[in-house]
Design a protein around this motif. Structure first.
Motif, PDB file in Angstrom:
ATOM      1  N   SER A 140       0.844  -1.199   0.000  1.00 55.85           N
ATOM      2  CA  SER A 140       0.000   0.000   0.000  1.00 55.85           C
ATOM      3  C   SER A 140       0.877   1.245   0.000  1.00 55.85           C
ATOM      4  CB  SER A 140      -0.928   0.014   1.219  1.00 55.85           C
ATOM      5  OG  SER A 140      -0.185  -0.011   2.426  1.00 55.85           O
ATOM      6  N   GLU A 141       0.353   2.281  -0.613  1.00 60.73           N
ATOM      7  CA  GLU A 141       1.076   3.546  -0.799  1.00 60.73           C
ATOM      8  C   GLU A 141       0.063   4.643  -0.503  1.00 60.73           C
ATOM      9  OE1 GLU A 141       2.426   5.468  -4.865  1.00 60.73           O
ATOM     10  OE2 GLU A 141       3.636   3.676  -4.445  1.00 60.73           O
ATOM     11  N   ILE A 142       0.036   5.090   0.749  1.00 68.69           N
ATOM     12  CA  ILE A 142      -1.053   5.938   1.235  1.00 68.69           C
ATOM     13  C   ILE A 142      -0.575   7.366   1.471  1.00 68.69           C
ATOM     14  CG2 ILE A 142      -2.803   6.229   3.030  1.00 68.69           C
ATOM     15  CD1 ILE A 142      -3.234   3.670   1.535  1.00 68.69           C
ATOM     16  N   GLU A 143      -1.358   8.329   0.994  1.00 67.65           N
ATOM     17  CA  GLU A 143      -1.082   9.743   1.236  1.00 67.65           C
ATOM     18  C   GLU A 143      -2.064  10.273   2.277  1.00 67.65           C
ATOM     19  OE1 GLU A 143       0.250  10.426  -3.438  1.00 67.65           O
ATOM     20  OE2 GLU A 143      -1.628  11.279  -2.691  1.00 67.65           O
ATOM     21  N   PHE A 144      -1.615  11.269   3.036  1.00 68.55           N
ATOM     22  CA  PHE A 144      -2.483  11.869   4.049  1.00 68.55           C
ATOM     23  C   PHE A 144      -2.034  13.293   4.338  1.00 68.55           C
ATOM     24  CE2 PHE A 144       0.823   9.282   5.980  1.00 68.55           C
ATOM     25  CZ  PHE A 144       1.389  10.089   6.958  1.00 68.55           C
ATOM     26  N   HIS A 145      -2.957  14.084   4.875  1.00 70.31           N
ATOM     27  CA  HIS A 145      -2.668  15.474   5.223  1.00 70.31           C
ATOM     28  C   HIS A 145      -2.556  15.607   6.742  1.00 70.31           C
ATOM     29  CE1 HIS A 145      -4.051  16.276   1.091  1.00 70.31           C
ATOM     30  NE2 HIS A 145      -3.453  17.449   1.198  1.00 70.31           N
ATOM     31  N   ILE A 146      -1.557  16.400   7.163  1.00 71.29           N
ATOM     32  CA  ILE A 146      -1.292  16.627   8.583  1.00 71.29           C
ATOM     33  C   ILE A 146      -1.557  18.096   8.896  1.00 71.29           C
ATOM     34  CG2 ILE A 146       0.393  16.371  10.452  1.00 71.29           C
ATOM     35  CD1 ILE A 146       2.048  14.642   8.435  1.00 71.29           C
ATOM     36  N   PHE A 147      -2.247  18.334   9.999  1.00 72.93           N
ATOM     37  CA  PHE A 147      -2.608  19.702  10.379  1.00 72.93           C
ATOM     38  C   PHE A 147      -2.139  20.019  11.795  1.00 72.93           C
ATOM     39  CE2 PHE A 147      -5.655  18.332   7.225  1.00 72.93           C
ATOM     40  CZ  PHE A 147      -5.667  19.404   6.338  1.00 72.93           C
ATOM     41  N   LYS A 148      -1.771  21.288  11.987  1.00 73.08           N
ATOM     42  CA  LYS A 148      -1.437  21.783  13.323  1.00 73.08           C
ATOM     43  C   LYS A 148      -2.722  22.117  14.061  1.00 73.08           C
ATOM     44  CE  LYS A 148       2.964  23.885  11.861  1.00 73.08           C
ATOM     45  NZ  LYS A 148       3.691  25.182  11.728  1.00 73.08           N
ATOM     46  N   GLU A 149      -3.537  21.119  14.232  1.00 71.82           N
ATOM     47  CA  GLU A 149      -4.843  21.266  14.877  1.00 71.82           C
ATOM     48  C   GLU A 149      -5.072  20.073  15.793  1.00 71.82           C
ATOM     49  OE1 GLU A 149      -6.732  23.896  14.341  1.00 71.82           O
ATOM     50  OE2 GLU A 149      -5.989  24.687  12.419  1.00 71.82           O
ATOM     51  N   THR A 150      -5.876  20.286  16.806  1.00 64.25           N
ATOM     52  CA  THR A 150      -6.370  19.173  17.599  1.00 64.25           C
ATOM     53  C   THR A 150      -7.757  18.792  17.092  1.00 64.25           C
ATOM     54  OG1 THR A 150      -7.468  20.549  19.254  1.00 64.25           O
ATOM     55  CG2 THR A 150      -5.120  20.033  19.596  1.00 64.25           C
ATOM     56  N   ILE A 151      -8.259  17.677  17.552  1.00 65.69           N
ATOM     57  CA  ILE A 151      -9.618  17.278  17.168  1.00 65.69           C
ATOM     58  C   ILE A 151     -10.607  18.364  17.560  1.00 65.69           C
ATOM     59  CG2 ILE A 151     -11.442  15.588  17.602  1.00 65.69           C
ATOM     60  CD1 ILE A 151      -9.155  13.516  18.046  1.00 65.69           C
ATOM     61  N   ASP A 152     -10.424  18.938  18.752  1.00 69.47           N
ATOM     62  CA  ASP A 152     -11.352  19.967  19.230  1.00 69.47           C
ATOM     63  C   ASP A 152     -11.241  21.247  18.410  1.00 69.47           C
ATOM     64  OD1 ASP A 152     -12.359  18.325  21.210  1.00 69.47           O
ATOM     65  OD2 ASP A 152     -10.944  19.031  22.739  1.00 69.47           O
ATOM     66  N   SER A 153     -10.017  21.683  18.093  1.00 71.78           N
ATOM     67  CA  SER A 153      -9.876  22.938  17.340  1.00 71.78           C
ATOM     68  C   SER A 153     -10.408  22.780  15.920  1.00 71.78           C
ATOM     69  CB  SER A 153      -8.405  23.384  17.310  1.00 71.78           C
ATOM     70  OG  SER A 153      -7.610  22.542  16.493  1.00 71.78           O
ATOM     71  N   ALA A 154     -10.232  21.605  15.316  1.00 67.34           N
ATOM     72  CA  ALA A 154     -10.757  21.371  13.966  1.00 67.34           C
ATOM     73  C   ALA A 154     -12.284  21.414  13.969  1.00 67.34           C
ATOM     74  CB  ALA A 154     -10.264  20.030  13.437  1.00 67.34           C
ATOM     75  N   ARG A 155     -12.885  20.837  14.988  1.00 66.32           N
ATOM     76  CA  ARG A 155     -14.348  20.885  15.087  1.00 66.32           C
ATOM     77  C   ARG A 155     -14.839  22.317  15.290  1.00 66.32           C
ATOM     78  NH1 ARG A 155     -17.414  16.253  15.950  1.00 66.32           N
ATOM     79  NH2 ARG A 155     -16.222  14.303  15.911  1.00 66.32           N
ATOM     80  N   GLU A 156     -14.134  23.071  16.127  1.00 63.97           N
ATOM     81  CA  GLU A 156     -14.530  24.464  16.375  1.00 63.97           C
ATOM     82  C   GLU A 156     -14.467  25.292  15.095  1.00 63.97           C
ATOM     83  OE1 GLU A 156     -11.899  25.747  19.439  1.00 63.97           O
ATOM     84  OE2 GLU A 156     -12.877  24.543  21.001  1.00 63.97           O
ATOM     85  N   LYS A 157     -13.535  24.954  14.212  1.00 65.24           N
ATOM     86  CA  LYS A 157     -13.407  25.660  12.931  1.00 65.24           C
ATOM     87  C   LYS A 157     -14.286  25.038  11.847  1.00 65.24           C
ATOM     88  CE  LYS A 157      -8.595  27.133  13.663  1.00 65.24           C
ATOM     89  NZ  LYS A 157      -7.208  27.074  13.130  1.00 65.24           N
ATOM     90  N   ASN A 158     -15.116  24.080  12.230  1.00 65.53           N
ATOM     91  CA  ASN A 158     -15.978  23.378  11.276  1.00 65.53           C
ATOM     92  C   ASN A 158     -15.151  22.771  10.140  1.00 65.53           C
ATOM     93  OD1 ASN A 158     -18.503  22.421  10.486  1.00 65.53           O
ATOM     94  ND2 ASN A 158     -18.870  24.169   9.122  1.00 65.53           N
ATOM     95  N   PHE A 159     -13.943  22.307  10.489  1.00 63.03           N
ATOM     96  CA  PHE A 159     -13.035  21.628   9.564  1.00 63.03           C
ATOM     97  C   PHE A 159     -12.658  22.498   8.353  1.00 63.03           C
ATOM     98  CE2 PHE A 159     -15.596  18.391  11.745  1.00 63.03           C
ATOM     99  CZ  PHE A 159     -14.585  17.688  12.390  1.00 63.03           C
ATOM    100  N   SER A 160     -12.706  23.802   8.520  1.00 62.97           N
ATOM    101  CA  SER A 160     -12.331  24.739   7.453  1.00 62.97           C
ATOM    102  C   SER A 160     -11.190  25.626   7.930  1.00 62.97           C
ATOM    103  CB  SER A 160     -13.517  25.618   7.056  1.00 62.97           C
ATOM    104  OG  SER A 160     -14.573  24.829   6.544  1.00 62.97           O
TER     105      SER A 160
END
Length: 452
Positions: A140-160
Motif C-alpha cells: 500500500s502507498e497511502i497519502e495523508f494530510h497533517i494539520f497543526k490542529e487538535t480534534i477539538d480545534s478542527a471541530r470548532e473551525k468546522n473543519f475549514s
C-alpha cells in the motif's frame, strides 16, 4: 519488538512490559473496532474471542447507523458477533505504553463466518487464488494530510481554514522531511517497532501532505498492516497535538490523497508469475490476463475503490487523475500502471484513494484479476502520454451514483463476491448518497443564500 506469539506475550506480561491488549475487528470502512482487555484476561479467556455488537457493520464512517441492512437491524435484536483473534497478527503497539494489538476474524455466534466482513471477503479471494496455485503479494502507498490542529480545534473551525503542518508543496523535499522529523521520524520508528516495515516517507504535492510506503508482503498481512498504521497514524498525530485526515479530497483547492495499491501473483515455489522478459511488455500471459480482468471489471468494482461521495472529488481532478479505463508502462496518468522486472514486476492500481478500505481494494483486485485469468481477458496496447486526453478512452464512473449503478447491474460481481456482500455494500452506498442529498452544504449557501 514487533510481532509476538503467545509465548512472547506471556513473557512480556510477566516482566511487566505489556499489560493491555486491543482485540480488534475491521469494519466496513477499514477502521478498527473492538475492546481493550488486560493481558491476564486475554490469555485466560479472550484469546478465544470477544463479543461485540453487529452494529459495527451497519453504521457509517461517523457511526451513524441505518436500519435498512439485512445483516443486522432491530428485528435481529442488534445481535452479537464474535471477534476471534488471529494470533499471526499479534504485535506490540508502541505508541501506547505497555500495549499490544491483535486483529481478529468476524464470526457469528454459531461459529460461521460473517461473510460481509472485509477481512473474510479478502480471505475468500486469497483461498481461491491459492486453489489456482497462486499467492498474492501487495503493497500500500497511502497519502495523508497533517494539520497543526487538535480534534477539538478542527471541530470548532468546522473543519475549514485549518493550518497544515507546512504551508507549501514539498514533493520529494528532503528539507521538510528533516524539519518535521520530530513527528515524521517518530511515526516511522513507531511503525517499525510495531512490525510494520516502512519503505519510505516522502513529502507530497499538497500543503501538509505526506506519503507513506510500506514494504510489500503477502496480501492479508499487507491489509492488516494498512488497517493498523492508518489507525496508528491518527493516534500518534493526536498524541502530538496534530490531526491527520485520510479524506480523498479534504478541500476543493487541495491536492487529493491517493491509496495506490501494488499487487503481484507468485507461484507456490516463490516465483513471480507476472514477469516474462520474452513476452510483449515483459508481462506473461498470466500477468496480461490478470490486468485484463482488473481493467474490464474496474467500473463494476468502483464502489470498493472509491466508496464515498468525496472519493470522486479526487478523481474529478485534472492532471493525471486515474479516471479512465487505461493501463500504461510506468505511466502515472493511467488507472493501472505496470512496473518492475523479475520479482518486482507488479501492477499498480492507481484508482483507490487513501479513504478506501484496503481489504476491499485487494479483494476487488484479486476477484477481477483471477476472473481475467480464468476467462483469458487480454489487454490492448498501453496508453502513451496523458490518459485523460487520449482519444477514445473509456471513462470510469464519475460519481458515487454511477458506481452504485454499475455494481447494481453486475452479475459478475455477484458471482465473484456473493449476493450478500454486493447487497450489503450497495446499501451502505445508497445510505451515503441519501444522507448527502438531505444535507444543506456550504456549496449551496455560497451559491444561493445571497442571490436568491
Amino acid at each position: 519488538m514487533g510481532k509476538l506469539d503467545l509465548s512472547a506475550l506471556k513473557d512480556q506480561y510477566q516482566n511487566g512490559t505489556i499489560d493491555m491488549i486491543t482485540v480488534a475487528g475491521v469494519d466496513m470502512q477499514g477502521k478498527l473496532f473492538g475492546k481493550k482487555v488486560p493481558v491476564r484476561y486475554f490469555l485466560d479467556d479472550a484469546v478465544h474471542g470477544i463479543h461485540t455488537c453487529a452494529i459495527n457493520f451497519i453504521w457509517d464512517v461517523s457511526l451513524k447507523y441505518a436500519e435498512n441492512y439485512t445483516f443486522c437491524n432491530f428485528d435481529t435484536g442488534l445481535h452479537d458477533i464474535k471477534v476471534i483473534p488471529d494470533i499471526s497478527t499479534l504485535r506490540t503497539y508502541p505508541w501506547i505504553p505497555k500495549n499490544a494489538v491483535v486483529i481478529g476474524d468476524i464470526h457469528n455466534k454459531d461459529g460461521s463466518e460473517v461473510t460481509i466482513a472485509p477481512r473474510n471477503i479478502l480471505k475468500k479471494q486469497l483461498a481461491k487464488a491459492e486453489a489456482l496455485g497462486y499467492r498474492a503479494y501487495a503493497a500500500s502507498e497511502i497519502e495523508f494530510h497533517i494539520f497543526k490542529e487538535t480534534i477539538d480545534s478542527a471541530r470548532e473551525k468546522n473543519f475549514s481554514n485549518l493550518q497544515p503542518l507546512f504551508s507549501y508543496p514539498v514533493d520529494y523535499s528532503i528539507y521538510r522531511l528533516n524539519v518535521d522529523d520530530w513527528f515524521l521520524g517518530q511515526l516511522a520508528r513507531y511503525l517499525e517497532e510495531a512490525g510494520i516495515p516502512v519503505e519510505a516517507l516522502k513529502g507530497e504535492w499538497g500543503n501538509g501532505q505526506v506519503e507513506l510506503n510500506v514494504q510489500y508482503a503477502e496480501a492479508l498481512e499487507m491489509a492488516d498492516r494498512t488497517a493498523i498504521y492508518k489507525n496508528g497514524i491518527k493516534e500518534i498525530a493526536a498524541l502530538n497535538n496534530l490531526m491527520v485526515t485520510f479524506m480523498a479530497k479534504h478541500d476543493t483547492e487541495a491536492s487529493g490523497s491517493s491509496g495506490h495499491t501494488h499487487i503481484s501473483l507468485w507461484d507456490l515455489q516463490g516465483n513471480n508469475v507476472f514477469y516474462d522478459a520474452n513476452h510483449p511488455y515483459k508481462l506473461s500471459d498470466t500477468g496480461r490476463y490478470f490486468l485484463g480482468g482488473m481493467m474490464a471489471l474496474a467500473p463494476e468494482f468502483m464502489l470498493f475503490y472509491a466508496p464515498y461521495i468525496n472519493s470522486y472529488k479526487r478523481l474529478a481532478n485534472t492532471g493525471g487523475a486515474p479516471n479512465t479505463q487505461t493501463w500504461g508502462e510506468d505511466n502515472r496518468t493511467t488507472a493501472f500502471r505496470v512496473d518492475g522486472q523479475g520479482k518486482s514486476c507488479r501492477i499498480e492500481n492507481r484508482i483507490p484513494g487513501s479513504d478506501a478500505n484496503h481489504y476491499l481494494v485487494l479483494a476487488a483486485c484479486l476477484a477481477s484479476g483471477l476472473y481475467g485469468i480464468e476467462h483469458k481477458i487480454d489487454i490492448e496496447a498501453p496508453t502513451k502520454g496523458d490518459a485523460s486526453s487520449a482519444p477514445g478512452v473509456k471513462r470510469l464512473p464519475a460519481n458515487l451514483a454511477e458506481a452504485i449503478q454499475k455494481l447494481s447491474n453486475s452479475k459478475i460481481a455477484r458471482e465473484l463476491l456473493g449476493d450478500d456482500v454486493v447487497d450489503h455494500y450497495l446499501t451502505a452506498a445508497h445510505n451515503e448518497l441519501n444522507d448527502y442529498f438531505l444535507e444543506v452544504t456550504d456549496w449551496e449557501r455560497k451559491k444561493y443564500f445571497e442571490f436568491i
